[in-house]
Motif scaffolding. Structure first.
Motif, PDB file in Angstrom:
ATOM      1  N   SER A   1       0.846  -1.186   0.000  1.00 35.94           N
ATOM      2  CA  SER A   1       0.000   0.000   0.000  1.00 35.94           C
ATOM      3  C   SER A   1       0.878   1.231   0.000  1.00 35.94           C
ATOM      4  CB  SER A   1      -0.891   0.005   1.246  1.00 35.94           C
ATOM      5  OG  SER A   1      -1.816  -1.046   1.175  1.00 35.94           O
ATOM      6  N   ALA A   2       0.759   2.038  -1.030  1.00 35.20           N
ATOM      7  CA  ALA A   2       1.564   3.256  -1.123  1.00 35.20           C
ATOM      8  C   ALA A   2       0.687   4.466  -0.897  1.00 35.20           C
ATOM      9  CB  ALA A   2       2.201   3.335  -2.513  1.00 35.20           C
ATOM     10  N   ILE A   3       1.230   5.467  -0.214  1.00 35.88           N
ATOM     11  CA  ILE A   3       0.507   6.715  -0.021  1.00 35.88           C
ATOM     12  C   ILE A   3       0.439   7.437  -1.351  1.00 35.88           C
ATOM     13  CG2 ILE A   3       0.544   8.936   1.188  1.00 35.88           C
ATOM     14  CD1 ILE A   3       2.166   7.559   3.372  1.00 35.88           C
ATOM     15  N   PRO A   4      -0.729   7.888  -1.813  1.00 37.15           N
ATOM     16  CA  PRO A   4      -0.802   8.619  -3.072  1.00 37.15           C
ATOM     17  C   PRO A   4       0.091   9.852  -3.044  1.00 37.15           C
ATOM     18  CG  PRO A   4      -3.001   8.016  -2.320  1.00 37.15           C
ATOM     19  CD  PRO A   4      -2.059   7.727  -1.189  1.00 37.15           C
ATOM     20  N   ILE A   5       0.832  10.088  -4.100  1.00 42.08           N
ATOM     21  CA  ILE A   5       1.720  11.221  -4.165  1.00 42.08           C
ATOM     22  C   ILE A   5       1.517  11.983  -5.461  1.00 42.08           C
ATOM     23  CG2 ILE A   5       3.516  10.349  -2.642  1.00 42.08           C
ATOM     24  CD1 ILE A   5       4.891   9.131  -4.971  1.00 42.08           C
ATOM     25  N   VAL A   6       2.036  13.206  -5.492  1.00 45.00           N
ATOM     26  CA  VAL A   6       1.782  14.128  -6.586  1.00 45.00           C
ATOM     27  C   VAL A   6       2.846  14.041  -7.668  1.00 45.00           C
ATOM     28  CG1 VAL A   6       1.478  16.554  -7.161  1.00 45.00           C
ATOM     29  CG2 VAL A   6       0.688  15.698  -4.950  1.00 45.00           C
TER      30      VAL A   6
ATOM     31  N   LYS B   1       7.618  18.881 -11.624  1.00 44.53           N
ATOM     32  CA  LYS B   1       8.447  17.879 -10.979  1.00 44.53           C
ATOM     33  C   LYS B   1       9.292  17.129 -12.011  1.00 44.53           C
ATOM     34  CE  LYS B   1       6.119  16.793  -6.682  1.00 44.53           C
ATOM     35  NZ  LYS B   1       7.342  16.938  -5.899  1.00 44.53           N
ATOM     36  N   SER B   2       8.706  16.846 -13.158  1.00 40.60           N
ATOM     37  CA  SER B   2       9.437  16.156 -14.207  1.00 40.60           C
ATOM     38  C   SER B   2      10.646  16.967 -14.657  1.00 40.60           C
ATOM     39  CB  SER B   2       8.503  15.901 -15.402  1.00 40.60           C
ATOM     40  OG  SER B   2       9.190  15.222 -16.432  1.00 40.60           O
ATOM     41  N   GLU B   3      10.467  18.258 -14.815  1.00 39.11           N
ATOM     42  CA  GLU B   3      11.568  19.122 -15.224  1.00 39.11           C
ATOM     43  C   GLU B   3      12.624  19.205 -14.127  1.00 39.11           C
ATOM     44  OE1 GLU B   3      14.134  21.387 -17.245  1.00 39.11           O
ATOM     45  OE2 GLU B   3      12.388  20.328 -18.022  1.00 39.11           O
ATOM     46  N   ALA B   4      12.189  19.282 -12.874  1.00 35.52           N
ATOM     47  CA  ALA B   4      13.136  19.339 -11.762  1.00 35.52           C
ATOM     48  C   ALA B   4      13.993  18.084 -11.720  1.00 35.52           C
ATOM     49  CB  ALA B   4      12.389  19.509 -10.445  1.00 35.52           C
TER      50      ALA B   4
ATOM     51  N   VAL C   1       8.538  10.289  -3.870  1.00 32.00           N
ATOM     52  CA  VAL C   1       8.458   9.771  -2.506  1.00 32.00           C
ATOM     53  C   VAL C   1       9.353  10.592  -1.579  1.00 32.00           C
ATOM     54  CG1 VAL C   1       9.098   7.838  -1.016  1.00 32.00           C
ATOM     55  CG2 VAL C   1       7.824   7.413  -3.105  1.00 32.00           C
ATOM     56  N   VAL C   2      10.589  10.789  -1.995  1.00 23.81           N
ATOM     57  CA  VAL C   2      11.550  11.524  -1.171  1.00 23.81           C
ATOM     58  C   VAL C   2      11.156  12.986  -1.040  1.00 23.81           C
ATOM     59  CG1 VAL C   2      13.944  12.347  -1.092  1.00 23.81           C
ATOM     60  CG2 VAL C   2      13.453   9.962  -1.661  1.00 23.81           C
ATOM     61  N   ASP C   3      10.581  13.555  -2.095  1.00 17.35           N
ATOM     62  CA  ASP C   3      10.253  14.982  -2.113  1.00 17.35           C
ATOM     63  C   ASP C   3       8.963  15.317  -1.385  1.00 17.35           C
ATOM     64  OD1 ASP C   3      10.865  17.665  -3.092  1.00 17.35           O
ATOM     65  OD2 ASP C   3       9.088  17.439  -4.348  1.00 17.35           O
ATOM     66  N   GLU C   4       7.992  14.393  -1.391  1.00 18.39           N
ATOM     67  CA  GLU C   4       6.657  14.729  -0.888  1.00 18.39           C
ATOM     68  C   GLU C   4       6.149  13.861   0.255  1.00 18.39           C
ATOM     69  OE1 GLU C   4       4.646  17.154  -1.465  1.00 18.39           O
ATOM     70  OE2 GLU C   4       5.679  18.124  -3.105  1.00 18.39           O
ATOM     71  N   GLN C   5       6.441  12.579   0.255  1.00 25.27           N
ATOM     72  CA  GLN C   5       5.809  11.710   1.244  1.00 25.27           C
ATOM     73  C   GLN C   5       6.398  11.898   2.631  1.00 25.27           C
ATOM     74  OE1 GLN C   5       4.865   7.645   0.722  1.00 25.27           O
ATOM     75  NE2 GLN C   5       4.750   7.773  -1.501  1.00 25.27           N
ATOM     76  N   PRO C   6       5.570  11.707   3.664  1.00 29.04           N
ATOM     77  CA  PRO C   6       6.062  11.815   5.040  1.00 29.04           C
ATOM     78  C   PRO C   6       6.779  10.547   5.486  1.00 29.04           C
ATOM     79  CG  PRO C   6       3.735  11.298   5.062  1.00 29.04           C
ATOM     80  CD  PRO C   6       4.117  11.487   3.604  1.00 29.04           C
ATOM     81  N   ILE C   7       7.761  10.085   4.703  1.00 26.02           N
ATOM     82  CA  ILE C   7       8.529   8.922   5.107  1.00 26.02           C
ATOM     83  C   ILE C   7       9.560   9.359   6.146  1.00 26.02           C
ATOM     84  CG2 ILE C   7       8.210   7.782   2.889  1.00 26.02           C
ATOM     85  CD1 ILE C   7      11.127   8.471   2.227  1.00 26.02           C
ATOM     86  N   ASP C   8      10.082   8.408   6.877  1.00 27.18           N
ATOM     87  CA  ASP C   8      11.048   8.701   7.927  1.00 27.18           C
ATOM     88  C   ASP C   8      12.254   9.426   7.352  1.00 27.18           C
ATOM     89  OD1 ASP C   8      13.191   8.282   9.941  1.00 27.18           O
ATOM     90  OD2 ASP C   8      11.643   7.090  10.921  1.00 27.18           O
ATOM     91  N   SER C   9      12.677  10.491   8.019  1.00 30.26           N
ATOM     92  CA  SER C   9      13.832  11.252   7.543  1.00 30.26           C
ATOM     93  C   SER C   9      15.082  10.399   7.514  1.00 30.26           C
ATOM     94  CB  SER C   9      14.055  12.481   8.430  1.00 30.26           C
ATOM     95  OG  SER C   9      14.293  12.099   9.770  1.00 30.26           O
ATOM     96  N   GLU C  10      15.160   9.402   8.409  1.00 24.72           N
ATOM     97  CA  GLU C  10      16.315   8.513   8.415  1.00 24.72           C
ATOM     98  C   GLU C  10      16.336   7.633   7.173  1.00 24.72           C
ATOM     99  OE1 GLU C  10      16.699   6.301  11.999  1.00 24.72           O
ATOM    100  OE2 GLU C  10      16.642   8.059  13.283  1.00 24.72           O
TER     101      GLU C  10
END
Length: 213
Positions: free
Chosen positions: A34-39, A44-47, A89-98
């Motif tokens: 189950s993945a959290i929906p992300i934007v 973002k593609s250009e970045a 995922v790294v840019d938007e999701q609230p995953i653990d900073s570690e």
């Protein structure tokens, strides 16, 4: 530190993640999680196009492509836009900073080991050299954890709704002959585009929680 540090122990965030995914796999009978929906967006593609010209994204792109190369049997990491999914995922999701730090540190450890063994960074190695290097680091606990973390994101990229960065045009679903649930969010009606909904940036959640604590 490196992948071969004898003091390394699997962190709590990864133990919890692996335990949760094992439970989900057993309950669902599938390899997807189950993945959290992300934007995902053109901005973002250009970045990402700019960022992937240098590390850590340059090396992450090479590792993902090696772990899931394109073949006659199915799509590869580039086909499912695995790097775009991971970036989101790294840019938007609230995953653990570690976890974020571990993903990025792994790039430095991998290139450090590659330099010590072959006097070159990972991205310039040939396929056989990349395979040998990844097999060597997988023999360590930290290396095994790092590779498995990236493999899990490959699975998510392949199986998530296309509007969230990976699995363009449902290529992963088509390959697996999977029928996705409906309705799928079209452009303009995705959860983050609904007026009055989800206006708080996910990036700020962890920071805000710390302040309240």
């Amino acid at each position: 530190m490196s992948f071969f540090n004898n003091d390394y122990q699997t962190p709590d965030w990864l133990k919890a993640k692996l335990s949760r995914r094992a439970m989900l796999k057993a309950a669902a009978g599938v390899t997807a999680t189950s993945a959290i929906p992300i934007v995902w967006s053109a901005e973002k593609s250009e970045a990402l196009n700019q960022l992937k010209r240098q590390d850590p994204w340059l090396t992450l792109d090479a590792v993902l492509s090696h772990l899931l190369p394109q073949s006659e049997s199915g799509p590869g990491a580039k086909d499912i836009q695995a790097l775009a999914y991971l970036f989101n995922v790294v840019d938007e999701q609230p995953i653990d900073s570690e976890e974020k730090a571990f993903i990025f540190k792994g790039v430095g450890w991998l290139n450090g080991f590659s330099q010590s063994q072959l006097n070159s960074n990972f991205v310039v190695l040939n396929t056989e050299q990349k395979e040998q290097l990844l097999r060597k680091i997988s023999g360590s606990q930290a290396g095994n954890n790092w590779i498995n973390t990236l493999i899990n994101y490959l699975y998510e990229a392949m199986l998530s709704p296309p509007s969230y960065g990976g699995n363009p045009d449902g290529i992963g679903w088509k390959w697996l002959n999977h029928q996705a649930g409906f309705p799928l969010p079209p452009k303009g009606k995705r959860f983050y585009e609904i007026p009055g909904k989800y206006q708080i940036s996910i990036k700020n959640i962890a920071t805000e929680d710390k302040r309240k604590a």
